[in-house]
Write a protein that holds these residues in place. Structure first.
Motif, PDB file in Angstrom:
ATOM      1  N   PRO A 194      45.912  20.754  -1.304  1.00  0.00           N
ATOM      2  CA  PRO A 194      44.705  20.082  -0.803  1.00  0.00           C
ATOM      3  C   PRO A 194      44.697  18.606  -1.188  1.00  0.00           C
ATOM      4  O   PRO A 194      44.924  18.276  -2.348  1.00  0.00           O
ATOM      5  CB  PRO A 194      43.560  20.830  -1.514  1.00  0.00           C
ATOM      6  CG  PRO A 194      44.170  21.503  -2.684  1.00  0.00           C
ATOM      7  CD  PRO A 194      45.647  21.606  -2.473  1.00  0.00           C
ATOM      8  N   VAL A 195      44.486  17.734  -0.236  1.00  0.00           N
ATOM      9  CA  VAL A 195      44.409  16.301  -0.523  1.00  0.00           C
ATOM     10  C   VAL A 195      43.083  15.733  -0.027  1.00  0.00           C
ATOM     11  O   VAL A 195      42.560  16.177   0.998  1.00  0.00           O
ATOM     12  CB  VAL A 195      45.566  15.522   0.154  1.00  0.00           C
ATOM     13  CG1 VAL A 195      46.899  15.827  -0.519  1.00  0.00           C
ATOM     14  CG2 VAL A 195      45.640  15.832   1.635  1.00  0.00           C
ATOM     15  N   PRO A 196      42.522  14.776  -0.784  1.00  0.00           N
ATOM     16  CA  PRO A 196      41.248  14.174  -0.370  1.00  0.00           C
ATOM     17  C   PRO A 196      41.439  13.351   0.913  1.00  0.00           C
ATOM     18  O   PRO A 196      42.529  12.875   1.195  1.00  0.00           O
ATOM     19  CB  PRO A 196      40.895  13.253  -1.544  1.00  0.00           C
ATOM     20  CG  PRO A 196      42.167  13.046  -2.298  1.00  0.00           C
ATOM     21  CD  PRO A 196      43.032  14.233  -2.050  1.00  0.00           C
ATOM     22  N   ILE A 197      40.353  13.236   1.669  1.00  0.00           N
ATOM     23  CA  ILE A 197      40.405  12.452   2.915  1.00  0.00           C
ATOM     24  C   ILE A 197      39.452  11.269   2.804  1.00  0.00           C
ATOM     25  O   ILE A 197      38.256  11.473   2.552  1.00  0.00           O
ATOM     26  CB  ILE A 197      39.969  13.293   4.127  1.00  0.00           C
ATOM     27  CG1 ILE A 197      40.839  14.542   4.213  1.00  0.00           C
ATOM     28  CG2 ILE A 197      40.064  12.481   5.403  1.00  0.00           C
ATOM     29  CD1 ILE A 197      40.321  15.531   5.259  1.00  0.00           C
ATOM     30  N   PRO A 198      39.794  10.029   2.974  1.00  0.00           N
ATOM     31  CA  PRO A 198      41.191   9.645   3.163  1.00  0.00           C
ATOM     32  C   PRO A 198      41.894   9.458   1.829  1.00  0.00           C
ATOM     33  O   PRO A 198      41.248   9.172   0.820  1.00  0.00           O
ATOM     34  CB  PRO A 198      41.047   8.312   3.890  1.00  0.00           C
ATOM     35  CG  PRO A 198      39.787   7.721   3.342  1.00  0.00           C
ATOM     36  CD  PRO A 198      38.888   8.882   2.999  1.00  0.00           C
ATOM     37  N   SER A 199      43.161   9.628   1.839  1.00  0.00           N
ATOM     38  CA  SER A 199      43.927   9.440   0.623  1.00  0.00           C
ATOM     39  C   SER A 199      44.116   7.947   0.405  1.00  0.00           C
ATOM     40  O   SER A 199      44.685   7.248   1.224  1.00  0.00           O
ATOM     41  CB  SER A 199      45.292  10.106   0.735  1.00  0.00           C
ATOM     42  OG  SER A 199      46.103   9.705  -0.345  1.00  0.00           O
ATOM     43  N   ALA A 200      43.627   7.446  -0.724  1.00  0.00           N
ATOM     44  CA  ALA A 200      43.764   6.018  -1.024  1.00  0.00           C
ATOM     45  C   ALA A 200      45.012   5.763  -1.868  1.00  0.00           C
ATOM     46  O   ALA A 200      45.397   4.627  -2.116  1.00  0.00           O
ATOM     47  CB  ALA A 200      42.535   5.515  -1.755  1.00  0.00           C
TER      48      ALA A 200
END
Ligand SMILES: Nc1nc2c(ncn2[C@H]2C[C@H](O)[C@@H](COP(=O)(O)OP(=O)(O)OP(=O)(O)O)O2)c(=O)[nH]1
Ligand SMILES: Nc1nc2c(ncn2[C@H]2C[C@H](O)[C@@H](COP(=O)(O)OP(=O)(O)OP(=O)(O)O)O2)c(=O)[nH]1
Ligand SMILES: Nc1nc2c(ncn2[C@H]2C[C@H](O)[C@@H](COP(=O)(O)OP(=O)(O)OP(=O)(O)O)O2)c(=O)[nH]1
Ligand SMILES: Nc1nc2c(ncn2[C@H]2C[C@H](O)[C@@H](COP(=O)(O)OP(=O)(O)OP(=O)(O)O)O2)c(=O)[nH]1
Ligand SMILES: O=P(O)(O)OP(=O)(O)OP(=O)(O)O
Ligand SMILES: O=P(O)(O)OP(=O)(O)OP(=O)(O)O
Ligand SMILES: O=P(O)(O)OP(=O)(O)OP(=O)(O)O
Ligand SMILES: O=P(O)(O)OP(=O)(O)OP(=O)(O)O
Ligand SMILES: [Mg+2]
Ligand SMILES: [Mg+2]
Ligand SMILES: [Mg+2]
Ligand SMILES: [Mg+2]
Ligand SMILES: [Mg+2]
Ligand SMILES: [Mg+2]
Ligand SMILES: [Mg+2]
Ligand SMILES: [Mg+2]
Ligand SMILES: [Mg+2]
Ligand SMILES: [Mg+2]
Ligand SMILES: [Mg+2]
Ligand SMILES: [Mg+2]
Lengths: 285, 285, 285, 285
Positions: D216-222
């Motif tokens: 799982p990756v946060p949106i948006p990936s900074a």
């Protein structure tokens, strides 16, 4: 000697990847001309096909790790088991010896199958090795050859019916069949000439499958090897497809004392079905 | 058909590097047994060697880009020109067709050379392709084979002299020759049996070189190809080394009208000298 | 361990045919994008070409049997001597170690040649081995690469002159050059922009030839190897074609005590002439 | 140009047999010397192993058909799926680009893992392709490499314990371990130095397995790709074996909005068990 360094140029890497199926396919060179020159029956000459099978048997008798042979037209295919160690799996050795034996057997046995026809010169067969890493691809290889047999034979049977029975010129027959589907060809043969294609000899329609089966032999066997081999080919190729089964075929007269011997038998069966392969290679193959 | 993907497993890279000499060597399989089984003369059976040469001629007639053939014992080597395009230089095609033809020719011509001896079964030849990138290595290949012929034949001639004329057992003959040098073997043969090794037939001592030469033929030639080929082999192999030269050999009776035809001739000459190669391949080869 | 049988699947035949020239060609992967991303000068960025040469020198220092290197654009070719025994001529060893060294050298030396430009990621080079059996084919290989350099560079120079100096859009420049011959491109550049193509840097027009030459070095050499190598590349690539000769190039200040050392030098000369090869490989090569 | 014929010498057959697993193994050249020259911790330097893993990740990000990577010591192995079509399965392309990327990534990422140690020169890796036709042989390949890791690491750990903690000279340590079995080595380490080998870092004992997992990756990936990749390697290699599982490893701080992304993760698990393979390749693989 000081010349021996030239051996270093030999290709040491010429070996088959371990654990793959080694398939060898042979094909007669220029047999369009060869078959005409020897007046073979068109489109199928049982003598020629039986001779090919005889050579296939010779090859499988010599190379014990061949699991299966398949012949049709002027070609023959053999597959070695995955774990075959024949000549340390050296490609040139396998290829050359197999095609050499097949070729010399063809001349050697010619007169048995063509007692009335003089062989006009030494025939040639090309050969190639193809490796198959999966069971599926190896099986599909044989399905491909049998499908090729079916397609060609259906066409040829219709073609020569039109020519021989329908009095067409080859060009007319060609034109008439051009663009037709399988069912059209069945229809043409049946309606015009009363030929039910499915009743054509299985040997022509399906080709010949060479398998090793257990066979009861009398003790002691007085039959000479050569007679036996020839008889085998003729006997099995007569068998109609209906009763073709490993146990049925090549039935010998009942003998008081028999033992089971591994022999090579010719079948004209459907290689395309899964059931065939399960029987030949075992369930887990 | 949906099975055709299996063609993708064929080895497309199976080609000879361009501009290399393609050498093919064949060797009879198990000929120790084969020669015994057919009662060949020991150590050299001229009929067997002539039959091998006949097969070599058949191969060179079929494959026009072969520059030279060399046969000795149960083996034969051929070299294709650097620029040969035979079968697009595909290895399996070249290897299989060449060994196939040689093998079927061996059976086909057997009866001509062994009219009294029944062939007991189909013989086998292995074959391999070796690529030579330089003129030197290619020539040294043939020098190696001829040196092999010399060494084996010198030993075998001495060995069988001891056995046949000297009444030794094979084991005794073996022991007597063990550790001897070339000159010792010459000496043994000469002092014990009056054999001057250099007077042994050149065909046995040097092997057989098959070359293409220009030959005057009468017009029209009424001789059938087959008779001609057989005659060729017998004629040339009779020629003693002394008069063996390209112009001398295979001399035909003078004909009123002749034309030059490229034919294959058998020589028993020294392949090891540079002069040989200059003549065959041209000065700059 | 019981798993070691898996080694048998390794390809033992992966070796270069003896006595052939082993050519290795590397080419940057996706350098169209890479050169844009790093803002390289168009059409030729001397820094990039010098960096390539630096990597070529690293390869030739490591592999002593390389006779010659040639670089242009994002590619580099090397040829090993006929008698090279590097890694017993194993293809995968030669190919992988050579391209590995070239690639890591490219990153390692990047900052020396691009002090102001950050390398954005690890670059990739593909590589292949090609065997040449004859002197002629090996030489023609290099002639082919240099002809490629010439054709591309002539086009690119004309193209970017039209864009940069002639204010054409890329599409217009493309159209204007389409179908033109060499002399047309020379003419366009000269008449429109006063560019005499023959005065363009030889490094761009001819590419870079890496050769081993004897070079006098002071005793003892206090210069560190790394500095020397970098200096070498810069020095030689500055040299204009006019004085480019093995003895002239890389001239060092006169030293009291010197010895001859075999070093690698970069030239921008004509590889296509026979004289070049006679000098490099010797008359009889 | 008239030189283009030289392309015909390229090896067109240099392709991997279809439907086989393509395994590529890389190995550092002369790393015995390289590791000494850069003062690596003996016997295991976590920085060096993490750097290797970082390069392995770079390779798997570039080559999407790689199913699995495995690294230990100075080597890395990758296996492509059976149905991989990468570069039409051309061997030289796959081999050269993969080892090229790994090598340039090694230099590119060096400073991240060795901020205090200057890289002394461009490293080299050799590489080879091995084809496996069966699931079993492919799996046994990886079992072989992990067993190799185990055997070497057990020996090395005992050896350096004797040297570092037991004050033996290398020769004495060598002698003391000579002929000992696994259990003896465990015993020596435990009784003499209180080392429970099973508590040594899994990364050292098992090597590193690189797998693709959903994450799982946060949106948006900074997060910048580079930082992420480095973090990944460090994070996962810290994880002790006990909690090593696909879901646990590389845990990110909880994010409000996430999506699943296919990422490459490093594990230090047992590759030898069947359960591993069922998870990675699917039950029927
Ligand atoms: N009359 C007759 N002809 C047959 C029989 N079996 C095969 N043939 C002929 C039909 C084809 O013309 C030929 C086999 O086709 P191929 O594609 O192998 O062609 P061919 O051998 O002429 O050329 P190739 O050297 O293999 O490329 O052999 C048969 O039983 N009777
Ligand atoms: N009696 C007799 N024997 C010959 C003649 N020419 C060849 N031979 C025999 C001698 C050797 O035993 C054999 C050739 O030696 P090889 O090394 O080729 O052995 P062989 O063919 O038995 O085994 P192989 O399958 O080639 O490994 O053939 C001949 O003219 N007369
Ligand atoms: N601006 C600039 N570009 C260069 C220079 N040298 C080479 N290039 C570029 C021009 C071409 O787009 C590219 C080399 O052409 P290639 O045929 O090798 O194409 P590319 O590397 O993109 O694809 P590839 O992966 O090799 O198939 O590199 C240079 O000095 N300056
Ligand atoms: N100190 C230290 N040495 C390591 C580490 N990992 C690998 N090495 C060293 C131990 C071995 O000497 C060497 C790997 O063994 P190899 O069999 O690959 O030998 P080497 O690379 O020297 O020769 P090669 O060119 O591969 O034949 O690298 C590490 O983490 N720390
Ligand atoms: O011989 P063909 O025409 O049936 O087709 P092929 O056998 O695939 O061709 P080749 O004999 O040239 O490999
Ligand atoms: O057959 P031999 O024993 O003379 O030697 P070889 O021919 O080099 O051996 P192989 O036939 O196995 O290649
Ligand atoms: O890369 P290209 O397009 O210049 O041509 P190539 O190198 O011959 O093609 P490939 O790299 O696919 O071998
Ligand atoms: O490198 P080694 O000694 O571990 O063994 P290998 O890798 O099998 O040998 P090679 O690198 O020569 O293939
Ligand atoms: Mg064909
Ligand atoms: Mg045919
Ligand atoms: Mg056919
Ligand atoms: Mg042999
Ligand atoms: Mg023999
Ligand atoms: Mg022999
Ligand atoms: Mg390319
Ligand atoms: Mg490129
Ligand atoms: Mg390029
Ligand atoms: Mg190694
Ligand atoms: Mg190493
Ligand atoms: Mg190692």
């Amino acid at each position: 000697t000081s010349f021996e360094y030239v051996r270093k140029f030999e290709d040491v890497g010429d070996v088959c990847l371990p654990s793959t199926y080694i398939v060898v396919r042979l094909d007669g060179r220029g047999f369009t001309k060869f078959t005409k020159a020897h007046d073979l029956v068109k489109p199928n000459d049982k003598r020629a096909l039986d001779l090919m099978n005889r050579c296939g048997v010779a090859v499988m008798e010599e190379f014990g790790e061949i699991a299966l042979g398949y012949g049709q037209s002027d070609e023959f295919s053999f597959v070695f088991r995955r774990d075959a160690v024949v000549f340390k799996r050296r490609k040139a050795k396998i290829l050359s010896l197999l095609v050499s034996l097949f070729s010399s057997a063809y001349v050697f046995h010619w007169a048995t199958f063509f007692p009335q026809t003089l062989l006009q010169g030494p025939p040639q067969f090309d050969a190639r090795i193809v490796l198959y890493p999966t069971d599926k691809s190896m099986r599909d290889y044989f399905r491909w050859r049998q499908a090729d047999c079916h397609i060609n034979n259906l066409f040829n049977t219709a073609f020569w019916a039109l020519v021989h029975q329908g009095a067409r010129t080859p060009a007319e027959a060609e034109a008439e069949l051009s663009g037709t589907l399988s069912q059209d060809k069945h229809e043409i043969m049946f309606s015009s000439f009363g030929i039910n294609y499915n009743n054509e000899p299985a040997q022509f329609r399906k080709g010949s499958v060479l398998r090793r089966v257990m066979h009861p032999v009398p003790i002691p066997s007085a039959v000479r090897a050569e007679e036996e081999a020839v008889a085998k080919v003729s006997a099995t190729s007569d068998a109609s497809e209906k009763h073709a089964s490993a146990s049925d075929l090549g039935r010998s007269p009942p003998a008081k004392k028999t033992r089971l011997k591994r022999v090579i038998r010719v079948f004209h069966e459907d290689i395309i079905q899964d059931t065939f392969w399960e029987e030949v290679l075992g369930k887990d193959a």
